[in-house]
Design a protein around this motif. Structure first.
Motif, PDB file in Angstrom:
ATOM      1  N   HIS A  70      -7.487  -5.890   6.674  1.00 38.95           N
ATOM      2  CA  HIS A  70      -7.221  -3.836   6.487  1.00 38.95           C
ATOM      3  C   HIS A  70      -6.129  -3.879   7.011  1.00 38.95           C
ATOM      4  O   HIS A  70      -5.242  -3.761   7.101  1.00 38.95           O
ATOM      5  CB  HIS A  70      -7.991  -2.875   6.354  1.00 38.95           C
ATOM      6  CG  HIS A  70      -8.649  -3.028   5.441  1.00 38.95           C
ATOM      7  ND1 HIS A  70      -9.792  -3.192   4.919  1.00 38.95           N
ATOM      8  CD2 HIS A  70      -8.505  -2.354   4.190  1.00 38.95           C
ATOM      9  CE1 HIS A  70     -10.063  -2.594   3.707  1.00 38.95           C
ATOM     10  NE2 HIS A  70      -9.431  -2.331   3.204  1.00 38.95           N
ATOM     11  N   LEU A  96       0.512  -1.375   0.118  1.00 37.73           N
ATOM     12  CA  LEU A  96       0.028  -0.030   0.055  1.00 37.73           C
ATOM     13  C   LEU A  96       1.367   0.904   0.084  1.00 37.73           C
ATOM     14  O   LEU A  96       2.374   0.978   0.901  1.00 37.73           O
ATOM     15  CB  LEU A  96      -0.770  -0.258   1.592  1.00 37.73           C
ATOM     16  CG  LEU A  96      -1.361  -1.535   1.418  1.00 37.73           C
ATOM     17  CD1 LEU A  96      -2.233  -1.141   2.940  1.00 37.73           C
ATOM     18  CD2 LEU A  96      -2.938  -1.160   0.235  1.00 37.73           C
ATOM     19  N   GLN A 128      -6.040   4.794   4.763  1.00 38.94           N
ATOM     20  CA  GLN A 128      -6.990   3.856   5.154  1.00 38.94           C
ATOM     21  C   GLN A 128      -7.116   2.841   5.838  1.00 38.94           C
ATOM     22  O   GLN A 128      -7.972   2.414   7.052  1.00 38.94           O
ATOM     23  CB  GLN A 128      -7.573   4.168   3.999  1.00 38.94           C
ATOM     24  CG  GLN A 128      -9.144   3.198   3.172  1.00 38.94           C
ATOM     25  CD  GLN A 128      -9.404   4.543   4.263  1.00 38.94           C
ATOM     26  OE1 GLN A 128      -9.494   5.766   4.105  1.00 38.94           O
ATOM     27  NE2 GLN A 128     -11.298   4.011   4.774  1.00 38.94           N
ATOM     28  N   ALA A 129      -6.081   1.936   5.598  1.00 34.17           N
ATOM     29  CA  ALA A 129      -5.856   1.052   5.853  1.00 34.17           C
ATOM     30  C   ALA A 129      -5.880   0.552   7.743  1.00 34.17           C
ATOM     31  O   ALA A 129      -6.771  -0.133   8.357  1.00 34.17           O
ATOM     32  CB  ALA A 129      -4.689  -0.112   5.973  1.00 34.17           C
ATOM     33  N   GLU A 141      -3.005   4.870   0.645  1.00 29.65           N
ATOM     34  CA  GLU A 141      -4.443   3.562   1.350  1.00 29.65           C
ATOM     35  C   GLU A 141      -3.528   2.737   2.968  1.00 29.65           C
ATOM     36  O   GLU A 141      -4.865   2.079   3.516  1.00 29.65           O
ATOM     37  CB  GLU A 141      -3.821   2.081   0.331  1.00 29.65           C
ATOM     38  CG  GLU A 141      -3.814   2.405  -0.999  1.00 29.65           C
ATOM     39  CD  GLU A 141      -3.440   3.031  -1.783  1.00 29.65           C
ATOM     40  OE1 GLU A 141      -2.285   4.543  -1.321  1.00 29.65           O
ATOM     41  OE2 GLU A 141      -3.146   3.619  -3.094  1.00 29.65           O
TER      42      GLU A 141
END
Lengths: 214, 193
Positions: free
Chosen positions: B32, B13, B20-21, B17
């Motif tokens: 995630h 990622l 966000q994870a 990302e």
């Protein structure tokens, strides 16, 4: 690689079982401000202000000294909580705080008109050491509270965070001894009231690594 | 979502990302969180590979970093970028490793005239010393950790065999063994100080 994946999976499983409470810096900072205000207020309410406080606040040196102490108490306290999470020191405004301690010393020395003779007399009067004990006693509750707060986070700048916590705590002790205690001579203040602030900050710097390790 | 269905080779990622994870992970999204940890592992290896020569130390420290990220995940501020937070942990763990490394090795000196030629197989006194040392180290552990370490390293069982014997998962065996070794190391380091 497979082993690593197994290991990661075990951490994910563990995360599913235990969801820790989020360490919110803003609310922790508010809690620190509340604690410091209540603590200082309580001690002053119980012990009472020094008898000549009205005269003292008219002195420029005393007013600046107290203002700097309050700034150190609150800003170092909040900074110690802000450094309870992984972060680099970088350009954090908190790096200014140790310089403020030096400024505090200069204010007491220069504006208080401390002479070398007065310093020597003060140093050679160990009966005044009660002032230092007062500063340390006044610092203990704040130091314990801040260390407890920080231990719930995950600080990565342990020495810096430890020194900030003890700086805030010792500034508390200094402030209380100056607002409640009766010390008149600025030489006594410099030797017995200000030096514990330096010493305790150094102690935080030296033992932060041990006390806050996780 | 069952963990076994999660693709182990999650694509790496980027910062956005990863952030966000982490947001989703803090809300209990396991897949995630796993992707994030895989990214952290890869980043940690990249970070450490320039700094460490010893492959076993690199593996150990990578695991330490993963545990640290796991333990500190509640301190991540969702409004802040995630990479500085991660690198602060990498730095902290690496410096901690260096500190321990130099503390344990700086006092080691070898006198050239004082070679120790005693052999464990032929010297009963030496064997007794080793046995005592082993017992002492094991005494630092809680019963479950002690049982797993004994089965793995004294009896020579595999992680799978230990897992079957104790009725726990293989990953649990490895995690417990890792924590046990960490505990022993920390106790020994404390005594050295």
């Amino acid at each position: 690689m497979n082993e690593e994946n197994e290991f990661i999976k075990s951490l994910v499983e563990d995360a599913a079982d235990t969801q820790p409470t989020v360490f919110d810096i803003a609310s922790r900072s508010r809690l620190v401000i509340l604690f410091l205000t209540v603590y200082l207020g309580l001690v002053i309410a119980v012990m009472g202000l020094r008898s000549d406080w009205y005269y003292q606040v008219t002195l420029l040196s005393y007013s600046i000294e107290m203002a700097l102490s309050v700034i150190l108490i609150f800003f170092a306290g909040i900074a110690s909580v802000r450094f309870s999470v992984p972060r680099a020191i970088g350009r954090s405004p908190a790096v200014v705080l140790p310089f403020l301690v030096v400024v505090l010393g200069m204010v007491i020395w220069q504006l208080g008109g401390v002479s070398l003779n007065a310093l020597i007399v003060s140093v050679t009067t160990p009966s005044l050491s009660y002032i230092s004990f007062g500063v340390i006693a006044g610092a203990i509750p704040t130091a314990s509270f801040l260390m407890w707060q920080m231990s719930q986070g995950s600080p990565t700048q342990l020495k810096f965070a430890g020194s900030l916590a003890l700086l805030s705590a010792s500034a508390c002790g200094h402030f209380l001894m100056r607002i409640v205690g009766q010390a008149q001579s600025f030489a006594d203040v410099l030797v017995w009231c200000y030096s514990p602030v330096i010493i305790l900050t150094m102690v935080g710097l030296m033992f932060g690594q041990k006390l806050l390790k996780w | 979502m069952s963990l076994s269905k999660i693709n182990d080779k999650a694509t790496l990622l980027g910062e956005a990302e990863a952030h966000q994870a982490m947001v989703l992970a803090q809300n209990g999204d396991q897949s995630h969180y796993q992707k994030l940890l895989i990214l952290v592992e890869s980043m940690a290896r990249g970070y450490l590979s320039h700094r460490l020569q010893n492959a076993s130390d690199l593996d150990d420290l990578t695991q330490e970093i993963l545990i640290s990220v796991h333990n500190a995940r509640h301190t991540f501020d969702l409004k802040k970028p995630i990479f500085p937070w991660l690198y602060a942990i990498f730095n902290y763990r690496f410096q901690d490793y260096l500190r321990a490394y130099y503390r344990t090795r700086r006092n080691i000196t070898q006198d050239m005239n004082d070679s120790d030629e005693r052999d464990l197989a032929t010297d009963p006194h030496l064997e007794w010393e080793y046995r005592n040392l082993g017992q002492k180290l094991l005494s630092y552990l809680v019963p479950q950790q002690r049982r797993i370490i004994e089965m793995l390293y004294v009896n020579g069982n595999s992680a799978q065999e230990v897992s079957t014997a104790l009725n726990i998962s293989v990953s649990n065996v490895r995690t417990t063994a890792h924590r046990a070794i960490k505990r022993i190391r920390s106790k020994v380091n404390t005594q050295h100080e």
